[in-house]
Design a protein around this motif. Structure first.
Motif, PDB file in Angstrom:
ATOM      1  N   ILE A  39      19.710  -0.423   6.704  1.00 10.47           N
ATOM      2  CA  ILE A  39      18.770  -0.718   5.626  1.00 10.47           C
ATOM      3  C   ILE A  39      18.352   0.593   4.986  1.00 10.47           C
ATOM      4  CG2 ILE A  39      16.423  -1.500   5.117  1.00 10.47           C
ATOM      5  CD1 ILE A  39      16.720  -3.594   7.238  1.00 10.47           C
ATOM      6  N   LYS A  40      18.244   0.583   3.656  1.00 12.21           N
ATOM      7  CA  LYS A  40      17.747   1.757   2.929  1.00 12.21           C
ATOM      8  C   LYS A  40      16.576   1.332   2.056  1.00 12.21           C
ATOM      9  CE  LYS A  40      22.120   4.232   2.888  1.00 12.21           C
ATOM     10  NZ  LYS A  40      23.190   4.795   2.059  1.00 12.21           N
ATOM     11  N   VAL A  80       7.263  10.658  -2.722  1.00 10.77           N
ATOM     12  CA  VAL A  80       8.304   9.668  -2.439  1.00 10.77           C
ATOM     13  C   VAL A  80       9.094  10.074  -1.192  1.00 10.77           C
ATOM     14  CG1 VAL A  80      10.405   8.547  -3.310  1.00 10.77           C
ATOM     15  CG2 VAL A  80       8.508   9.031  -4.866  1.00 10.77           C
ATOM     16  N   CYS A  81       9.249   9.100  -0.279  1.00  8.73           N
ATOM     17  CA  CYS A  81      10.032   9.290   0.937  1.00  8.73           C
ATOM     18  C   CYS A  81      11.193   8.307   0.952  1.00  8.73           C
ATOM     19  CB  CYS A  81       9.174   9.023   2.175  1.00  8.73           C
ATOM     20  SG  CYS A  81       7.762  10.128   2.358  1.00  8.73           S
ATOM     21  N   ARG A  82      12.315   8.714   1.513  1.00 15.38           N
ATOM     22  CA  ARG A  82      13.451   7.815   1.738  1.00 15.38           C
ATOM     23  C   ARG A  82      13.418   7.380   3.189  1.00 15.38           C
ATOM     24  NH1 ARG A  82      16.638   6.119  -1.538  1.00 15.38           N
ATOM     25  NH2 ARG A  82      18.275   5.697  -0.037  1.00 15.38           N
ATOM     26  N   TYR A  83      13.869   6.147   3.426  1.00  8.98           N
ATOM     27  CA  TYR A  83      13.912   5.582   4.772  1.00  8.98           C
ATOM     28  C   TYR A  83      15.256   4.911   4.955  1.00  8.98           C
ATOM     29  CZ  TYR A  83      12.693   2.520   8.724  1.00  8.98           C
ATOM     30  OH  TYR A  83      12.651   1.880   9.938  1.00  8.98           O
ATOM     31  N   SER A  84      15.866   5.138   6.102  1.00 12.13           N
ATOM     32  CA  SER A  84      17.083   4.413   6.465  1.00 12.13           C
ATOM     33  C   SER A  84      16.974   4.034   7.934  1.00 12.13           C
ATOM     34  CB  SER A  84      18.346   5.247   6.190  1.00 12.13           C
ATOM     35  OG  SER A  84      18.291   6.509   6.820  1.00 12.13           O
ATOM     36  N   ALA A  85      17.501   2.858   8.265  1.00  9.32           N
ATOM     37  CA  ALA A  85      17.383   2.345   9.629  1.00  9.32           C
ATOM     38  C   ALA A  85      18.667   1.658  10.041  1.00  9.32           C
ATOM     39  CB  ALA A  85      16.216   1.357   9.720  1.00  9.32           C
ATOM     40  N   SER A  88      16.235   5.370  13.181  1.00  7.70           N
ATOM     41  CA  SER A  88      15.744   5.423  11.807  1.00  7.70           C
ATOM     42  C   SER A  88      15.480   6.860  11.407  1.00  7.70           C
ATOM     43  CB  SER A  88      14.469   4.592  11.650  1.00  7.70           C
ATOM     44  OG  SER A  88      13.405   5.212  12.331  1.00  7.70           O
ATOM     45  N   LYS A  89      15.307   7.044  10.116  1.00  2.92           N
ATOM     46  CA  LYS A  89      15.058   8.373   9.586  1.00  2.92           C
ATOM     47  C   LYS A  89      14.237   8.237   8.313  1.00  2.92           C
ATOM     48  CE  LYS A  89      17.631  12.502   8.423  1.00  2.92           C
ATOM     49  NZ  LYS A  89      18.974  13.064   8.326  1.00  2.92           N
ATOM     50  N   ALA A  90      13.301   9.129   8.130  1.00  2.00           N
ATOM     51  CA  ALA A  90      12.532   9.192   6.892  1.00  2.00           C
ATOM     52  C   ALA A  90      12.370  10.657   6.509  1.00  2.00           C
ATOM     53  CB  ALA A  90      11.170   8.537   7.069  1.00  2.00           C
ATOM     54  N   TYR A  91      12.456  10.930   5.220  1.00  2.00           N
ATOM     55  CA  TYR A  91      12.283  12.292   4.737  1.00  2.00           C
ATOM     56  C   TYR A  91      11.771  12.256   3.307  1.00  2.00           C
ATOM     57  CZ  TYR A  91      16.753  11.492   2.380  1.00  2.00           C
ATOM     58  OH  TYR A  91      17.752  10.971   1.595  1.00  2.00           O
ATOM     59  N   ALA A  92      11.073  13.303   2.924  1.00  2.00           N
ATOM     60  CA  ALA A  92      10.539  13.411   1.574  1.00  2.00           C
ATOM     61  C   ALA A  92      11.665  13.794   0.614  1.00  2.00           C
ATOM     62  CB  ALA A  92       9.431  14.448   1.523  1.00  2.00           C
ATOM     63  N   GLN A 114       0.818  -1.217   0.000  1.00  7.31           N
ATOM     64  CA  GLN A 114       0.000   0.000   0.000  1.00  7.31           C
ATOM     65  C   GLN A 114       0.850   1.265   0.000  1.00  7.31           C
ATOM     66  OE1 GLN A 114      -2.489  -0.587   3.446  1.00  7.31           O
ATOM     67  NE2 GLN A 114      -3.791  -2.073   2.388  1.00  7.31           N
ATOM     68  N   MET A 115       2.045   1.174   0.568  1.00  9.67           N
ATOM     69  CA  MET A 115       2.951   2.332   0.615  1.00  9.67           C
ATOM     70  C   MET A 115       3.992   2.280  -0.508  1.00  9.67           C
ATOM     71  SD  MET A 115       3.804   2.728   4.702  1.00  9.67           S
ATOM     72  CE  MET A 115       5.287   1.789   4.482  1.00  9.67           C
ATOM     73  N   ASN A 116       3.892   1.260  -1.357  1.00  2.00           N
ATOM     74  CA  ASN A 116       4.856   1.063  -2.443  1.00  2.00           C
ATOM     75  C   ASN A 116       6.298   1.052  -1.904  1.00  2.00           C
ATOM     76  OD1 ASN A 116       5.590   0.560  -5.087  1.00  2.00           O
ATOM     77  ND2 ASN A 116       5.726   2.737  -5.618  1.00  2.00           N
ATOM     78  N   VAL A 117       6.523   0.292  -0.824  1.00  2.00           N
ATOM     79  CA  VAL A 117       7.854   0.191  -0.235  1.00  2.00           C
ATOM     80  C   VAL A 117       8.775  -0.523  -1.215  1.00  2.00           C
ATOM     81  CG1 VAL A 117       9.249  -0.810   1.622  1.00  2.00           C
ATOM     82  CG2 VAL A 117       7.002   0.176   2.132  1.00  2.00           C
ATOM     83  N   LYS A 118       9.920   0.066  -1.430  1.00  2.00           N
ATOM     84  CA  LYS A 118      10.953  -0.541  -2.274  1.00  2.00           C
ATOM     85  C   LYS A 118      12.242  -0.581  -1.455  1.00  2.00           C
ATOM     86  CE  LYS A 118       9.146   0.910  -6.789  1.00  2.00           C
ATOM     87  NZ  LYS A 118       7.993   0.176  -6.626  1.00  2.00           N
ATOM     88  N   PHE A 119      12.551  -1.772  -0.923  1.00  2.00           N
ATOM     89  CA  PHE A 119      13.805  -1.928  -0.207  1.00  2.00           C
ATOM     90  C   PHE A 119      14.931  -1.898  -1.224  1.00  2.00           C
ATOM     91  CE2 PHE A 119      10.767  -3.722   2.767  1.00  2.00           C
ATOM     92  CZ  PHE A 119      11.157  -3.087   3.942  1.00  2.00           C
ATOM     93  N   GLU A 120      16.051  -1.300  -0.843  1.00  2.00           N
ATOM     94  CA  GLU A 120      17.181  -1.175  -1.754  1.00  2.00           C
ATOM     95  C   GLU A 120      18.331  -2.065  -1.304  1.00  2.00           C
ATOM     96  OE1 GLU A 120      17.891   3.017  -1.491  1.00  2.00           O
ATOM     97  OE2 GLU A 120      16.142   3.505  -2.721  1.00  2.00           O
ATOM     98  N   THR A 121      18.971  -1.673  -0.200  1.00  2.00           N
ATOM     99  CA  THR A 121      20.154  -2.396   0.270  1.00  2.00           C
ATOM    100  C   THR A 121      20.127  -2.561   1.782  1.00  2.00           C
ATOM    101  OG1 THR A 121      21.422  -0.342   0.531  1.00  2.00           O
ATOM    102  CG2 THR A 121      21.639  -1.502  -1.598  1.00  2.00           C
TER     103      THR A 121
END
Length: 173
Positions: free
Chosen positions: A74-75, A84-89, A105-109, A55-62
């Motif tokens: 994790i990004k 679109v938001c970026r997430y890192s944890a 963790s951090k998330a930002y547009a 539902q959030m169109n999560v796309k894990f990268e690395t």
């Protein structure tokens, strides 16, 4: 592991001084994995994305780790309010019991046009832990077993967890 906890505490404090629109970082990154798929266990193949993530169109990268394999990063990206938001944890592993927990963790547009708080909370809750992880196969796979409401439908014998599976890409240069 004590060194890992201390280094992650320092990382968490130092991340507060970074610019707001930047991913967290992991000093001493050594190994990098790329997102492959969602799995039920180390014997299953790819399964459907959990609805909470779809539902959030999560796309894990690395996912990267340091030399000790205790500290990880994790990004990913996700969408919130059509933006679109970026997430890192930052995660800390307890390799004796094969579990991993969220440290920071951090998330930002990407374009600074939404808060990204709802998606961050969903991802944080999934990775808060302690979550079991599976390390298996060749090439090496790392599946972090996260609790999600939809997991029972996708992986009925997994106790409400589904694996976010990354495959080893190699060493960070």
């Amino acid at each position: 592991m004590k060194k890992g906890i201390i280094s992650l505490m320092l990382l968490a404090m130092s991340s507060l001084s970074f610019a707001q629109d930047a991913d967290l970082n992991l000093p001493g990154e050594r190994w990098i994995t790329s997102f492959k798929d969602y799995v039920c266990n180390n014997r299953s193949g790819e399964v459907a994305a959990p609805s909470e993530f779809a539902q959030m169109n999560v796309k894990f990268e690395t996912a990267t780790t340091d030399y000790s394999l205790d500290n990880g990063l994790i990004k990913a990206t996700f969408e919130e309010n059509g933006k679109v938001c970026r997430y890192s944890a930052l995660l800390l592993a307890d390799n004796l019991i094969a579990s991993i927990s969220l440290v920071d963790s951090k998330a930002y547009a990407v374009n600074g046009d939404t808060e990204c708080t709802e998606g961050k909370e969903i991802l944080d809750n999934a990775f808060r832990g302690p979550n079991d992880y599976l390390y298996y196969g060749h090439p090496h796979n790392l599946a972090i077993m996260v609790p999600l409401a939809d997991a029972d439908n996708i992986c009925p014998n997994n106790g409400s967890t589904i694996g976010v599976n990354f495959v080893l890409s190699g060493r960070v240069q």
